[in-house]
Design an enzyme around this catalytic site. Sequence first.
Site, PDB file in Angstrom:
ATOM      1  N   ASP A  14       0.825  -1.209   0.000  1.00  0.00           N
ATOM      2  CA  ASP A  14       0.000   0.000   0.000  1.00  0.00           C
ATOM      3  C   ASP A  14       0.863   1.264   0.000  1.00  0.00           C
ATOM      4  O   ASP A  14       1.989   1.256   0.490  1.00  0.00           O
ATOM      5  CB  ASP A  14      -0.911  -0.015   1.239  1.00  0.00           C
ATOM      6  CG  ASP A  14      -2.080   0.954   1.111  1.00  0.00           C
ATOM      7  OD1 ASP A  14      -2.331   1.439  -0.008  1.00  0.00           O
ATOM      8  OD2 ASP A  14      -2.725   1.227   2.132  1.00  0.00           O
ATOM      9  N   ASN A  62     -11.013  -2.272  -5.122  1.00  0.00           N
ATOM     10  CA  ASN A  62     -10.278  -1.354  -6.006  1.00  0.00           C
ATOM     11  C   ASN A  62     -10.973  -1.155  -7.357  1.00  0.00           C
ATOM     12  O   ASN A  62     -10.686  -0.188  -8.073  1.00  0.00           O
ATOM     13  CB  ASN A  62      -8.836  -1.844  -6.237  1.00  0.00           C
ATOM     14  CG  ASN A  62      -7.940  -1.728  -5.025  1.00  0.00           C
ATOM     15  OD1 ASN A  62      -7.003  -2.507  -4.847  1.00  0.00           O
ATOM     16  ND2 ASN A  62      -8.195  -0.745  -4.158  1.00  0.00           N
TER      17      ASN A  62
HETATM   18  C1  IPE Z   1      -5.457  -2.610  -0.173  1.00  0.00           C
HETATM   19  O1  IPE Z   1      -5.101  -1.265  -0.329  1.00  0.00           O
HETATM   20  C2  IPE Z   1      -5.429  -3.306  -1.486  1.00  0.00           C
HETATM   21  C3  IPE Z   1      -4.122  -3.453  -2.106  1.00  0.00           C
HETATM   22  C4  IPE Z   1      -2.971  -3.158  -1.566  1.00  0.00           C
HETATM   23  C5  IPE Z   1      -4.135  -4.007  -3.425  1.00  0.00           C
HETATM   24  P1  IPE Z   1      -6.192  -0.115  -0.443  1.00  0.00           P
HETATM   25  O2  IPE Z   1      -5.450   1.148  -0.593  1.00  0.00           O
HETATM   26  O3  IPE Z   1      -7.183  -0.441  -1.485  1.00  0.00           O
HETATM   27  O4  IPE Z   1      -6.890  -0.214   0.989  1.00  0.00           O
HETATM   28  P2  IPE Z   1      -7.838   0.788   1.751  1.00  0.00           P
HETATM   29  O5  IPE Z   1      -9.002   1.043   0.872  1.00  0.00           O
HETATM   30  O6  IPE Z   1      -7.069   2.020   2.050  1.00  0.00           O
HETATM   31  O7  IPE Z   1      -8.207   0.060   2.997  1.00  0.00           O
HETATM   32  C1  IPE Z   2      -1.613   0.358  -3.367  1.00  0.00           C
HETATM   33  O1  IPE Z   2      -1.397   1.726  -3.376  1.00  0.00           O
HETATM   34  C2  IPE Z   2      -1.869  -0.204  -4.749  1.00  0.00           C
HETATM   35  C3  IPE Z   2      -3.272  -0.547  -5.009  1.00  0.00           C
HETATM   36  C4  IPE Z   2      -4.230  -0.562  -4.128  1.00  0.00           C
HETATM   37  C5  IPE Z   2      -3.594  -0.905  -6.367  1.00  0.00           C
HETATM   38  P1  IPE Z   2      -2.593   2.767  -3.364  1.00  0.00           P
HETATM   39  O2  IPE Z   2      -2.976   3.060  -4.765  1.00  0.00           O
HETATM   40  O3  IPE Z   2      -3.690   2.296  -2.485  1.00  0.00           O
HETATM   41  O4  IPE Z   2      -1.877   4.032  -2.711  1.00  0.00           O
HETATM   42  P2  IPE Z   2      -2.459   5.010  -1.625  1.00  0.00           P
HETATM   43  O5  IPE Z   2      -2.943   4.164  -0.484  1.00  0.00           O
HETATM   44  O6  IPE Z   2      -3.562   5.781  -2.282  1.00  0.00           O
HETATM   45  O7  IPE Z   2      -1.306   5.868  -1.238  1.00  0.00           O
HETATM   46 MG    MG Z   3      -4.066   2.505  -0.508  1.00  0.00          MG
END
Ligand code: IPE
Ligand code: IPE
Ligand code: MG
Length: 240
Positions: A14, A62
């Site tokens: 993340d 997502n």
């Molecule tokens: C969790 O991250 C999913 C992945 C790392 C693929 P998110 O960024 O989607 O999680 P939330 O929504 O902040 O909990």
């Molecule tokens: C994790 O990074 C990757 C996916 C969930 C695809 P994020 O895209 O959630 O990055 P933040 O949490 O917005 O920084």
């Molecule tokens: Mg995230």
Amino acid sequence: MPDILPVHLAIIMDGNGRWAKQRKMPRIMGHKKGVDVVNKVVRHSSRLGIKYLSLFAFSMENWKRPGDEVGFLMRLLDEYIEKELTTILKENIRFTVTGQTELIPEGTRKKLLDAADRSAANTGMVLNLALSYGGRAEIADAGRRIAELAAAGRLKPEDITEDNFLEFMYHPEIPDVDLLIRTSGELRISNFMLWRIAYSELYFTDKLWPDITEDDIDEALEDFAGRTRRFGKTDEQIDT
Ligand code: IPE
Ligand code: IPE
Ligand code: MG
């Protein structure tokens, strides 16, 4: 390296978006950099002797992101598998995908399943990519399969136990998670691997995924090696 390694290491990767934002770049640049880190961590884990590495790359939730970000992530995934399959095969890695893959665009999905097929006989680390994955969806899908088998008379309700429930989940050959790492400072599970994390050790780091290095993984592994896993028992019981 510590003498006790997790058999199954799972990572919630993340912080890509925030990494890009810090640099005043579009979110997608964070995802791009994130892929480089995936490659580093995969190679490192495989060389250390980790048996199963599950990486949370795209959750069911997502899909609700803006269409252009989802589209970019799907193209990145396509590029990733296209480019990395050679390395995966060379490193004797077995590649698997876990999640509702039917939602992934057809061309990319085919490439992913083809990579899984071509690496199926490999005997090294299992690289399990969680894509279009939801922990609740996995459990609900298992429940549906069980109900179908029972309705068809091929299974008796009393035959379902905590011990054999995993057989109905995605990739039943993949065991419980020993160590779960989440980057970016968020202290939550976000619907990852719910069944298999019941007794996982949890490790959270504030570092954003694109900033993660091999040393950060080693640090988490050192920490894991120092944990006492009681599984409900007393210290005295586990000492004997
Ligand atoms: C969790 O991250 C999913 C992945 C790392 C693929 P998110 O960024 O989607 O999680 P939330 O929504 O902040 O909990
Ligand atoms: C994790 O990074 C990757 C996916 C969930 C695809 P994020 O895209 O959630 O990055 P933040 O949490 O917005 O920084
Ligand atoms: Mg995230």
